[in-house]
Each structure stands twice: as C-alpha cells, then as structure tokens.
Design a protein around this motif. Structure first.
Motif, mmCIF file in Angstrom:
data_model
loop_
_atom_site.group_PDB
_atom_site.id
_atom_site.type_symbol
_atom_site.label_atom_id
_atom_site.label_comp_id
_atom_site.label_asym_id
_atom_site.label_seq_id
_atom_site.Cartn_x
_atom_site.Cartn_y
_atom_site.Cartn_z
ATOM 1 N N ALA A 30 44.961 37.562 25.845
ATOM 2 C CA ALA A 30 46.218 36.960 25.713
ATOM 3 C C ALA A 30 46.469 36.850 24.123
ATOM 4 O O ALA A 30 47.370 36.898 23.670
ATOM 5 C CB ALA A 30 46.466 35.788 26.745
ATOM 6 N N GLY A 31 45.287 36.137 23.481
ATOM 7 C CA GLY A 31 45.538 36.009 22.081
ATOM 8 C C GLY A 31 46.003 37.155 21.089
ATOM 9 O O GLY A 31 46.687 37.387 20.266
ATOM 10 N N ILE A 32 45.192 38.359 21.674
ATOM 11 C CA ILE A 32 45.355 39.611 20.870
ATOM 12 C C ILE A 32 46.807 39.986 21.136
ATOM 13 O O ILE A 32 47.377 40.254 20.051
ATOM 14 C CB ILE A 32 44.315 40.622 21.224
ATOM 15 C CG1 ILE A 32 42.964 39.980 20.682
ATOM 16 C CG2 ILE A 32 44.692 41.951 20.658
ATOM 17 C CD1 ILE A 32 41.699 40.941 21.007
ATOM 18 N N ALA A 33 47.202 39.791 22.401
ATOM 19 C CA ALA A 33 48.336 40.351 22.747
ATOM 20 C C ALA A 33 49.551 39.707 21.998
ATOM 21 O O ALA A 33 50.540 40.026 21.379
ATOM 22 C CB ALA A 33 48.815 40.068 24.173
ATOM 23 N N ALA A 34 49.263 38.172 22.100
ATOM 24 C CA ALA A 34 50.413 37.186 21.221
ATOM 25 C C ALA A 34 50.202 37.869 19.636
ATOM 26 O O ALA A 34 51.245 37.975 18.803
ATOM 27 C CB ALA A 34 49.988 35.868 21.189
ATOM 28 N N GLY A 35 49.016 37.951 18.985
ATOM 29 C CA GLY A 35 48.936 38.427 17.740
ATOM 30 C C GLY A 35 49.570 39.746 17.565
ATOM 31 O O GLY A 35 50.143 39.782 16.306
ATOM 32 N N MET A 36 49.354 40.623 18.263
ATOM 33 C CA MET A 36 50.017 41.939 17.771
ATOM 34 C C MET A 36 51.543 41.751 17.908
ATOM 35 O O MET A 36 52.070 42.278 16.892
ATOM 36 C CB MET A 36 49.657 42.912 19.148
ATOM 37 C CG MET A 36 48.203 43.521 19.165
ATOM 38 S SD MET A 36 47.923 44.295 17.525
ATOM 39 C CE MET A 36 49.128 45.696 17.836
#
Lengths: 423, 277
Positions: free
Chosen positions: B139-145
């Motif tokens: 989820a963090g990487i998705a938000a970061g992207m």
C-alpha cells in the motif's frame, strides 16, 4: 546489415560443420573403445534439482566402474544431454542413439517425457533405463510390453507405504482428512491410493478438503487459509519439490502444523530444506528409495554419502540412487550375458534378456529389474525428529519396506491388488 | 507482491511502450538476492527483526542492473511488439541461467525470519505479522508511486512522455535519460517485490515465469499502462484466487482467466485504461 547477416550465417554454418565432423569420424560402435552411455538429466524448472541428483549418482557409479577397470575391460563414457519437453527430449534421445551411437540411455524424470521416450526407445531399438518418468496409467497404455524400456518403481509406492504407516500409527485417532497435492498424475494417483487404503483398513474418515495447486507453485497462503477453515485432523501431501518447504513454512505460520497430523510421502527428496523452524516433529516423511542417514547403511552407501557431501556440500537424495542403479544394473547384465556368451561382449538382445531379473547392489541395498521391466527397490520413511546435528528434520526410527510389500505385482490392477490385501 | 511486479510492467509499458517479460526475472533475482543478503547479515550478527531493511536494500541495490538492461533493449523500442517479447523472453531464459549459476537449482529460503515479528491472532485465525507488513509495504509503495507520478517534476515528465513522446521530446526532455530511469524504477519494483516475498516462501528458479503469467492477467484486467489498474487488477486476481481455492479448488486458474476474458470482451482496454491510450 544484410552482408553481415549473410557472413554470420556462413560462419555459423562452417562452425556447425566443423563441430559435426569429429562425431562422424569416431568409431563408436562394436566391441572396442569405451561403452557409451547416454544420460538424460533435467537442468531447468522444477525437475532440475532432481535431474542434477540423478546425474551425480550416474557419475559416482561410472567413476567407480572405471577405476575398477570398466565393464569387461571397456571404460564407461557418459554423454550427457538435457531432459526438457517431451518433444525435445525425444530429439536428444534420437541424437544419442543415431549420432552418438550410445549402447544404453539412462535418465528422465518427468512422466510426460517418459511417455514419449517409451515408444522412441522401441523405435530406435535402444535400451532405456528410466530414473523415474514411468508412471502407472499412461505407461501401461503406451508401452504395454516394452522390449527396450526399463521402468522405475510405480508412482504410488510411496503413498502405499505412507498409508500403511498412517493406519498403523494413527488408526482411530483421526476423522477428518485433507489432501494438498500437485495437480498432475503423480498427485492424483497418490491421493486416490491413500483414500483406497484408508478404506481398506476400515477407517471411517471424512474428506474435508481436496486441494490441487499447480506443480511448481510457490504461494500456498490461500490453500493454507482454506485448510485452517476446514480443520482437518490429518493432511496428506505428496509434494516433492520446492513446494514442500514453502507449504510447511506457510502452514506453520498460520498455526496449522501444531495439532494436525501430517503425512508427507515424498518430501524427503528436498530434505535439507525442511528446516526445524517450521517442520514439526512426528510427521510421516518419506525419502523414496534412499535415506542418507540410514543407520543400517552399507559401506558403499556411506562412501557415496561422504563423496556427495564433500563434493557438493549437500546430503544426497534418492534420485542419485536411481541413477546409480541404472549403471550398475547395466554392468551386471552385460557380465551376466557375457558369461553365457563365453566372455565375449554380448549382443544387445542378450543384454536385454540379462537385464530382466538382474540384481545389483544399489546404494540402498539390493535392487533388481522384474521380468516385466519394473524396478524393485526398498523405500524409506519414518516419523520426523528434531534430535539430530542438522538444522533440518530427519526421521527416527527409519522404517524400510520393499516393493514386494508396496508395489502391485505384475499384471494386476492397483486397486484390485489393494482390495485383495488381508488386513 | 503481484501489484509491485504489475506496477513495474505498467510503468515501463506506459512510458516506453515495451512489453517486458523479464519483469518476472527481476522478481526472481530480487528473491535470491534477498535470501543471500539477509543470510549474510544474520551471519554478521544482525538481530532477526532488523532483516527488513536488509531485504529492501538488497532489492533496491539489484535495481542497478536496470540501466544495463535498458541499454540492451534500446534497439527494439521502435520495432514490432513481437521483437520485444522475443528479446525480453530471451532475457528471462538468460536470467534463469544466471540464477542457476550463482545459486544452484535447490530451493533457497530464509529460516525463521518469517515469524521474527511474531503472529497475530484475529478471532480464530493466526496471521504472521510479516504478512501485514508486506500488505502495508504494498500500500505504501502504491501511495508513493501515486504521489511521485502526480506531484513531482520527474513524475510529470514521465506522464508527459507516456502521453506523447514526440511532444515531450520537442519540449526539451532528454528521452534517453527518462527511459533509463523509468526502466530502472520498473526493475526496482520487481526486485523489491521479490525480496519482500521471500521470508514467506522459498526462492525457486521458475518463480519468475510463474509470476509473469499472473502479472499479465493483472495488467489485462486493470488496463495496460495504468497504475490504478495494476492495483485493482492485483487485488482482483488475489481475491479471486483465494475465494476459488476455498470454495472450488478446481477452478482456481480458470476463474482468473474467465475474468480476463470478460474484461477483454466488455472493456477491451481494461478497467482503468485512459480513454486515449
């Protein structure tokens, strides 16, 4: 661009021609020069570790035979080719037979490949000694009475042995069972044999879940969740590759291995990866035909285990022994036939005849080929323990059964045979 | 995890119009590198709960192969897709051999770090905390992207390039550099994905190929080139698989492809495809 490509083609054509020349020039047949043994060993995919292991057994046998003067004075020379898809493997088998003019081919693990190799061996009139690759149903149809193929033990031996131990150990102590097995003939056959034997022993069990992950799958979290829901008393699995540790690890993390009985018919093939961290004690674990820490191991087996662990930094598994046996069985057959032929190198038909019923000392004790070309061997299973010097589980006590007990005899159907047991 | 690999595939396709089969290999490489790095770190005396940064570091460090591979792919940017598939599939096979050369054929795994964070009991269920860590990381990487693409200068350039390459080039964007960076980012998503998954499973040689097939299903469902599509597609595939296994294990693979077919028939561009794409 066009010029360079043409140049490239010319060059590679010349290279190919050059590479082919020595082959044609070599006087590879007849009774002089080395005995040429073709080997088909898987090098990629799920079967790669098994193929590697079989090849090591072949290598060990060959080194020993050559050090002792070869077969009737002829050295043994290996020509190793890769086992891959059925079609490509048949091509390589042809190449071994036609171009390398091998005396015998040893190898193959995958059933799909085995089904294709059987007819090819008959057609090429080349002796083929299978490591595995020769399962029950398909093989009986495609090669009912093979002349040139010699098969491994039956698919279900391990399931039959594990089922007998299950019945003895846990009869009356479990009601619900679940199966998680790879989705191809090996998985299906073993699960069916297990259920048939449970029934034969009069166990009133209820199947609560049957799961069929794809062969080579690496994620079982959904399967584990399903099993947690189904709450089986016992889980039966014939996983044999990387799937075994992954499943156990994920099952352990979900708390599934604490109270559930486990029957792992074949997981011993990847024994080093079954770490104590996640593999419980008291599970039934099968090592197929060779157990590296058998307290009753022969001097030969001990020598092999030492050679293997020093050379490869790994403890050997069963496939090495399949590979080893095919080579020593061939040697024994040649010598047996030569005795009848007055010491001369025997004709191929005589070797085939001598292979039927031949007995030789394998790493796990005496093995033989039945007259119907099926291997007879001893299998090893037991209950897992953490009490050892390794970081993975071993079994104690080690139980051994021979194919006389756990393999259907010649000419009888598996289920007819099981139904005829006296229990 | 599937999301990370699919996101990498999406990013590279969206910008460079390359169908990169090798994304699965990056995943496998990340897994193997993760195993080796954590083993080494634990051997050097690192306490077990600190393995996570090591894993991430291994995944990120491996992304260094990104620029090299990108250079290799450069000649086929303007060629037919079939060339791209062929070349990247060749890469898959080569990476498989690379892995075999360095790590051998036996499965590799990390011992007990999977449970280093303990287990959580939710009702009757026992869940390893690490699973939640991975979900959070995803989820963090998705938000970061999302933030990176929408808010940063480089993100805007990436989106502009994806929309219209010639125009972006005319505006003075150095295409070579953008491509190298985007591709490396795509590689990093794959290698980090592989590294993160490894405590829960074992690194086996064919894990890459297996994943490619699923990643493509995700991409087809979500729509080629769409980040949100990758996220939704990965969720759909994951949930459908889990439900199928629990209720009717026979149809596990079938169910996913039925959805793929349904999406192809009803919304050929995918659920989240941009109108212009």
């Amino acid at each position: 661009m066009r010029l360079t490509r043409r140049r490239f083609l010319t060059l590679s054509g010349a290279g190919g021609l050059a590479a082919a020349l020595p082959l044609d020039a070599a006087p590879a047949f007849g009774q002089s020069g080395p005995v040429r043994v073709g080997v088909l060993a898987a090098k990629a995919g799920v079967t790669a570790p098994v193929g590697e292991s079989g090849l090591r057994g072949v290598q060990f046998a060959t080194d020993r035979i050559n050090a002792a003067g070869g077969i009737l004075g002829r050295k043994v020379e290996l020509i190793v080719e890769e086992e891959s898809s059925p079609k490509d493997t048949v091509e390589r088998f042809r190449k071994l037979a036609l171009s390398d003019k091998v005396d015998v081919v040893s190898g193959a693990i995958s059933t799909g490949v085995g089904l294709a190799l059987g007819p090819a061996a008959e057609e090429m009139k080349t002796i083929w000694l299978a490591w595995d690759a020769t399962t029950q149903k398909g093989v009986e149809e495609t090669m009912p009475k093979p002349k040139y193929s010699f098969r491994s033990t039956d698919n279900e031996c391990e399931a039959v042995m594990a089922s007998i131990i299950t019945a003895r150990q846990w009869k009356g102590k479990f009601k619900t069972v679940a199966g998680i097995n790879p989705d191809y003939s090996y998985g299906r056959d073993n699960w069916a044999a297990f259920l048939a034997i449970m029934k034969k022993y009069g166990m009133e069990i209820q199947v609560v879940s049957e799961l069929w992950p794809k062969l080579g799958a690496t994620d079982f979290t959904s399967h584990v969740a399903t099993l947690v829901q189904a709450k089986p008393d016992l889980i039966f699995s014939c996983f044999w590759a990387g799937d075994t540790p992954i499943f156990l690890k994920q099952a352990h993390a979900a708390g599934l291995t604490k109270s559930t009985k486990l029957v792992l018919t074949t997981g011993g093939g990847v024994h080093e990866s079954l770490k104590k961290d996640f593999t419980p004690e008291g599970a039934i674990l099968g090592y197929n035909c060779f157990y590296f820490e058998n307290p009753k191991a022969s001097a030969l087996a001990k020598e092999f285990t030492r050679w293997h662990s020093e050379k490869f930094k790994e403890w050997p598994n069963y496939e090495s022994d399949h590979g080893y046996f095919t080579i020593v069985a061939y040697k024994a057959a040649v010598e047996r036939a030569a005795k009848a032929a007055g010491g001369k190198w025997p004709a191929q038909d005589a070797i085939i005849q001598a292979l039927e019923g031949v007995e030789a000392e394998s790493l796990s004790g005496p093995r033989r080929y039945r007259e119907d070309h099926i291997m007879e061997a001893a299998f090893f299973q037991g209950l897992t323990t953490h009490k050892n010097r390794h970081d993975f589980v071993t079994i104690d006590p080690v139980e051994s059964m021979t194919t006389k007990q756990i393999q259907k005899p010649s000419g009888v159907g598996l289920y007819d045979w099981i139904n005829g047991w006296k229990v | 995890m599937l999301f990370l690999v699919a996101a990498g595939l999406q990013l590279v396709f969206g910008v460079q119009k390359i169908l990169n089969l090798a994304c699965g290999s990056f995943y496998a490489l990340g897994a193997y590198a993760g195993v080796s790095a954590v083993r080494w770190a634990l051997g050097a005396g690192l306490p077990a709960p600190l393995f996570l940064p090591v894993l991430l570091g291994a995944g990120l460090a491996l992304a260094a192969i990104g620029p090299v591979i990108e250079r290799l792919l450069r000649p086929i940017y303007d060629r037919d897709e079939s060339f791209q598939l062929l070349l990247t599939f060749a890469l898959v096979l080569m990476f498989e051999d690379v892995i075999r050369f360095f790590w051998g054929t036996a499965p590799h795994q990390l011992g007990n770090v999977y449970l280093a964070f303990g287990q959580l009991r939710i009702g009757a269920l026992t869940v390893p905390t690490y699973n939640l860590v991975v979900i959070a990381a995803g989820a963090g990487i998705a938000a970061g992207m999302g933030w990176f693409l929408a808010r940063t200068r480089f993100g805007r350039i990436v989106r502009a390039t994806a929309e219209n390459r010639e125009m972006a080039e005319a505006m003075g964007v150095d295409m070579t550099r953008v491509y190298t960076r985007v591709f490396t980012l795509g590689v990093a998503l794959g290698t980090v994905g592989g590294a993160l998954v490894i405590p829960a499973t074992a690194a086996v040689n064919e894990m890459g190929i297996d994943l490619i097939v699923e990643a493509f299903a995700v991409v087809v469902i979500g729509g080629l080139g769409s980040m949100r599509g990758a996220f939704a597609g990965a969720l759909i595939v994951g949930v459908v698989k889990a439900v199928a296994i629990a209720t009717w294990p026979e149809v596990e693979m079938l169910a996913i492809y039925v959805i793929v077919i349904a999406v192809l028939v009803l919304r050929p561009a995918g659920l989240f495809a941009r109108a212009t794409a």
